[in-house]
Design a protein around this motif. Structure first.
Motif, PDB file in Angstrom:
ATOM      1  N   GLY A 285       0.891  -1.721  -0.242  1.00 57.14           N
ATOM      2  CA  GLY A 285       0.050  -0.056  -0.149  1.00 57.14           C
ATOM      3  C   GLY A 285       0.341   0.992  -0.316  1.00 57.14           C
ATOM      4  N   GLY A 286       0.530   2.441   0.066  1.00 58.33           N
ATOM      5  CA  GLY A 286       0.850   3.718  -0.324  1.00 58.33           C
ATOM      6  C   GLY A 286       1.255   4.248  -1.139  1.00 58.33           C
ATOM      7  N   VAL A 287       1.046   5.581  -0.979  1.00 57.69           N
ATOM      8  CA  VAL A 287       1.426   6.356  -2.453  1.00 57.69           C
ATOM      9  C   VAL A 287       2.975   5.891  -3.349  1.00 57.69           C
ATOM     10  N   GLY A 288       4.268   5.919  -2.242  1.00 55.45           N
ATOM     11  CA  GLY A 288       4.971   6.304  -3.005  1.00 55.45           C
ATOM     12  C   GLY A 288       5.323   4.681  -3.192  1.00 55.45           C
ATOM     13  N   ALA A 289       4.703   3.527  -3.129  1.00 50.58           N
ATOM     14  CA  ALA A 289       4.614   2.394  -3.589  1.00 50.58           C
ATOM     15  C   ALA A 289       4.181   2.509  -5.212  1.00 50.58           C
ATOM     16  N   GLY A 290       2.712   3.290  -4.935  1.00 50.92           N
ATOM     17  CA  GLY A 290       2.150   3.584  -7.076  1.00 50.92           C
ATOM     18  C   GLY A 290       3.076   4.355  -7.520  1.00 50.92           C
ATOM     19  N   LEU A 291       3.330   5.615  -6.996  1.00 50.30           N
ATOM     20  CA  LEU A 291       3.778   6.699  -7.409  1.00 50.30           C
ATOM     21  C   LEU A 291       5.189   5.608  -8.741  1.00 50.30           C
ATOM     22  N   LEU A 292       6.061   4.756  -7.598  1.00 48.17           N
ATOM     23  CA  LEU A 292       7.375   3.796  -8.147  1.00 48.17           C
ATOM     24  C   LEU A 292       6.168   2.837  -8.926  1.00 48.17           C
ATOM     25  N   ALA A 293       5.829   2.101  -9.702  1.00 47.31           N
ATOM     26  CA  ALA A 293       5.149   1.704 -10.419  1.00 47.31           C
ATOM     27  C   ALA A 293       4.701   2.087 -11.234  1.00 47.31           C
ATOM     28  N   ALA A 294       4.055   3.395 -10.860  1.00 46.95           N
ATOM     29  CA  ALA A 294       3.802   4.035 -12.411  1.00 46.95           C
ATOM     30  C   ALA A 294       4.954   4.837 -13.093  1.00 46.95           C
ATOM     31  N   ALA A 295       6.122   4.946 -12.225  1.00 52.31           N
ATOM     32  CA  ALA A 295       7.137   5.540 -12.648  1.00 52.31           C
ATOM     33  C   ALA A 295       7.796   4.056 -13.780  1.00 52.31           C
ATOM     34  N   ARG A 296       7.551   3.207 -12.991  1.00 50.26           N
ATOM     35  CA  ARG A 296       8.263   1.895 -14.149  1.00 50.26           C
ATOM     36  C   ARG A 296       7.648   1.833 -15.789  1.00 50.26           C
ATOM     37  N   TYR A 297       6.137   1.832 -15.406  1.00 52.62           N
ATOM     38  CA  TYR A 297       4.694   1.998 -16.753  1.00 52.62           C
ATOM     39  C   TYR A 297       5.563   3.018 -17.629  1.00 52.62           C
ATOM     40  N   PHE A 298       5.761   3.781 -17.219  1.00 51.06           N
ATOM     41  CA  PHE A 298       6.238   4.904 -18.454  1.00 51.06           C
ATOM     42  C   PHE A 298       7.627   5.068 -18.631  1.00 51.06           C
TER      43      PHE A 298
END
Length: 577
Positions: A264-277
């Motif tokens: 959970g957490g915003v940090g994990a979501g942002l890290l995954a989003a950066a990988r996708y981008f």
């Protein structure tokens, strides 16, 4: 050589450029050539699952048997046939004509050739149409064709440019029959659940845009094109559609629990989003987006001011916002699903983050449009060359075959022949036949420390498998076999209970190591295995890549130990008491 006075230099014709690109692709494919099956092909999510399902359909003659009562006996003690891939897909057809490895390699080559042709078509018709761009378009199409996409999914990624070219043409005017054939071919050769749904949604957005602009003739043509594609999917994916509409079984996917699976957490979501981008997803061509970003930056900042440059800047800003939004959606999707899965249980069964299957094409379109803004010269060729090197360098299947040719293949990455090890598994089959008189159809096995697909490809009937879809009831029946090991490992318990695509025999001592090599040999000291439940499912033998220190405590006895030259595995076979 300089041209003679008064002479003209002949342009590089598009057909010649395309032929050079095709020749280059065929030359690169020579890295896969090896005697006696010593080619490396992708193991994870490929050889350990995708090839085995087509193999069993062909072996049991059930590729096109879609009756609700049909069972595939070699998997999970009688898996509903309609839980597996369609029999009309080309890879299954090739497996019916050729042995598994040649079928896979030919299919891979055909997919990449189709990808090259489809991208060249899109570039020449819409993105780089000028005659002077023919060679540049061919080089960019080659860079597209070598991307590390999973070709077991057909043209789900690499064939998308052809669909885009058709839809863009339909927006402009009527189309001849080859355009409709492309849509049918894409529906036949791609996956509905991985890419098809999102291609249809993207086409639907194009249709709505035409309606918004009042271009109703274009909207009707687009609607017809999407109807052709959707109808093809309904025919090809009949097993999936019939299983869903007919309620043939309740899928194990309905027990996916994203609250337990994802951090959970915003940090994990942002890290995954950066990988996708910046990288994308490994199923849909994982590559660093360096060349498109450099080209976009150069076109936006270095090109002299002009109305076209300002229009491009607006388009670039919109494209980057869209790509960033898609990356954020994919990155935060598990968390969104975890929050909404109680309200909408179907969110567990269908993964909307597979939107990432559209992202490679979007990035290549951005790269092509940016190259068009740059002046002719070395900078454009350097960017295309960079993209080609990135694609090849991140294509692990190709790079590992090059390392194999150089005699430097890592020990942890076996070739097809070492991984499938037909001589080794043939020893086991012959030993069981000699001592019991039983052929593989008369008993069931399960595997520890090696993927069950290896046993499947060697004609064993397995109680375990790696599948995207199978009955929830079977998952519940299988769990008692491994309940003791799951109790020792919260990580494995979450892995099986909240996901469960790998319906495997687990060991807390091995963790998620599902590929234990024969050298050095490994021993599991304490393995809590429910042999009685194993017997109730029809299980008789455990094919283990590890030695059990105390098999009697697991209700097993050693049947035999087997090794073969060149095999990746050493097998200990245990019989259930």
């Amino acid at each position: 050589m300089p041209a003679l006075p008064g002479a003209t230099v002949a342009p590089f014709r598009p057909r010649n450029a395309l032929l050079v690109a095709v020749a280059a692709l065929l030359l690169l494919a020579l890295a896969y050539v090896a005697p006696a099956g010593r080619t490396y092909i992708l193991l994870d999510d490929n050889l350990d699952t995708e090839l085995a399902t087509g193999y069993v359909l062909v072996r049991e003659g059930k590729t096109l048997d879609y009756r609700p009562a049909t069972k595939v006996e070699r998997l999970l003690n009688g898996l509903p046939r309609n839980a597996l891939r369609p029999g009309l897909q080309p890879l299954v057809g090739l497996q019916a004509l050729l042995p598994t490895l040649p079928a896979y390699l030919l299919h891979e080559l055909l997919v990449r050739l189709a990808g090259l042709l489809s991208m060249f078509w899109l570039l020449r018709r819409h993105l780089l149409p000028a005659p002077r761009h023919a060679a540049l378009g061919a080089a960019l199409a080659l860079a597209w064709a070598v991307l590390p996409a999973y070709t077991a999914y057909g043209v789900s990624v690499l064939g998308q440019p052809a669909v885009a070219a058709v839809l863009l043409h339909l927006r402009r005017g009527p189309a001849r029959w080859p355009y409709w054939a492309v849509l049918v071919g894409f529906g036949l050769w791609s996956s509905l659940v991985l890419a098809g749904v999102f291609v249809l949604l993207a086409g639907g957005a194009l249709l709505l845009h035409a309606v918004w602009l009042g271009r109703y003739h274009a909207a009707r043509r687009l609607a017809l094109g999407l109807a052709v594609l959707a109808s093809t999917y309904l025919v090809v994916e009949y097993p999936l559609v019939s299983a869903l509409l007919g309620g043939q079984f309740v899928s194990h996917r309905l027990e996916f629990d994203y609250r337990r699976l994802v951090p959970g957490g915003v940090g994990a979501g942002l890290l995954a989003a950066a990988r996708y981008f910046l990288l994308g997803h490994y199923h849909s061509a994982l590559f660093v987006r360096l060349a498109p970003l450099l080209a976009a930056g150069a076109a936006a900042l270095l090109v002299p001011a002009s109305p076209g440059r300002y229009r491009y800047r607006r388009q670039l800003a919109g494209a980057l916002v869209a790509l960033g939004g898609a990356a954020l959606f994919c990155g935060f999707y598990p968390q969104l699903t975890a929050a909404g899965q109680q309200v909408l249980p179907l969110l567990r069964a269908f993964n909307l983050s597979r939107l990432h299957f559209l992202l490679p094409l979007a990035w290549f379109a951005l790269l092509a449009l940016s190259l068009r803004q740059l002046p002719a010269g070395r900078s454009r060729w350097a960017l295309v060359g960079l993209q080609l090197l990135v694609g090849l360098g991140m294509n692990t299947e190709w790079t590992l075959n090059v390392r194999r040719l150089l005699g430097r293949l890592p020990a942890a990455e076996p070739t097809y022949a070492a991984y499938v090890a037909p001589g080794l598994f043939g020893q086991v089959r012959q030993a069981i036949l000699a001592r019991t008189g039983q052929a593989p159809a008369a008993y069931r096995v399960a595997c520890l420390g090696l993927p069950p697909a290896v046993a499947t490809l060697n004609n064993f009937y397995t109680l375990d498998a790696y599948l995207n879809n199978y009955p929830l009831a079977y998952k519940h029946a299988f769990r008692p076999l491994i309940a003791g090991e799951l109790a020792k490992s919260p990580d494995l318990a979450t892995y099986f209970d909240a996901w469960g695509n790998r319906c495997y025999l687990f060991s807390a001592e091995l963790g998620r190591n599902f590929r234990v090599p024969g050298t050095p040999a490994r021993t599991v000291q304490h393995w809590q295995f429910n042999a009685a439940a194993f017997r109730r499912l029809g299980g008789r033998y455990v094919l283990s890549a590890v030695r059990l220190a105390r098999p009697e405590a697991s209700g097993l006895r050693l049947f035999g130990s087997y090794a073969a030259p060149g095999a990746y595995w050493h097998l200990w076979v245990y019989a259930a008491k």
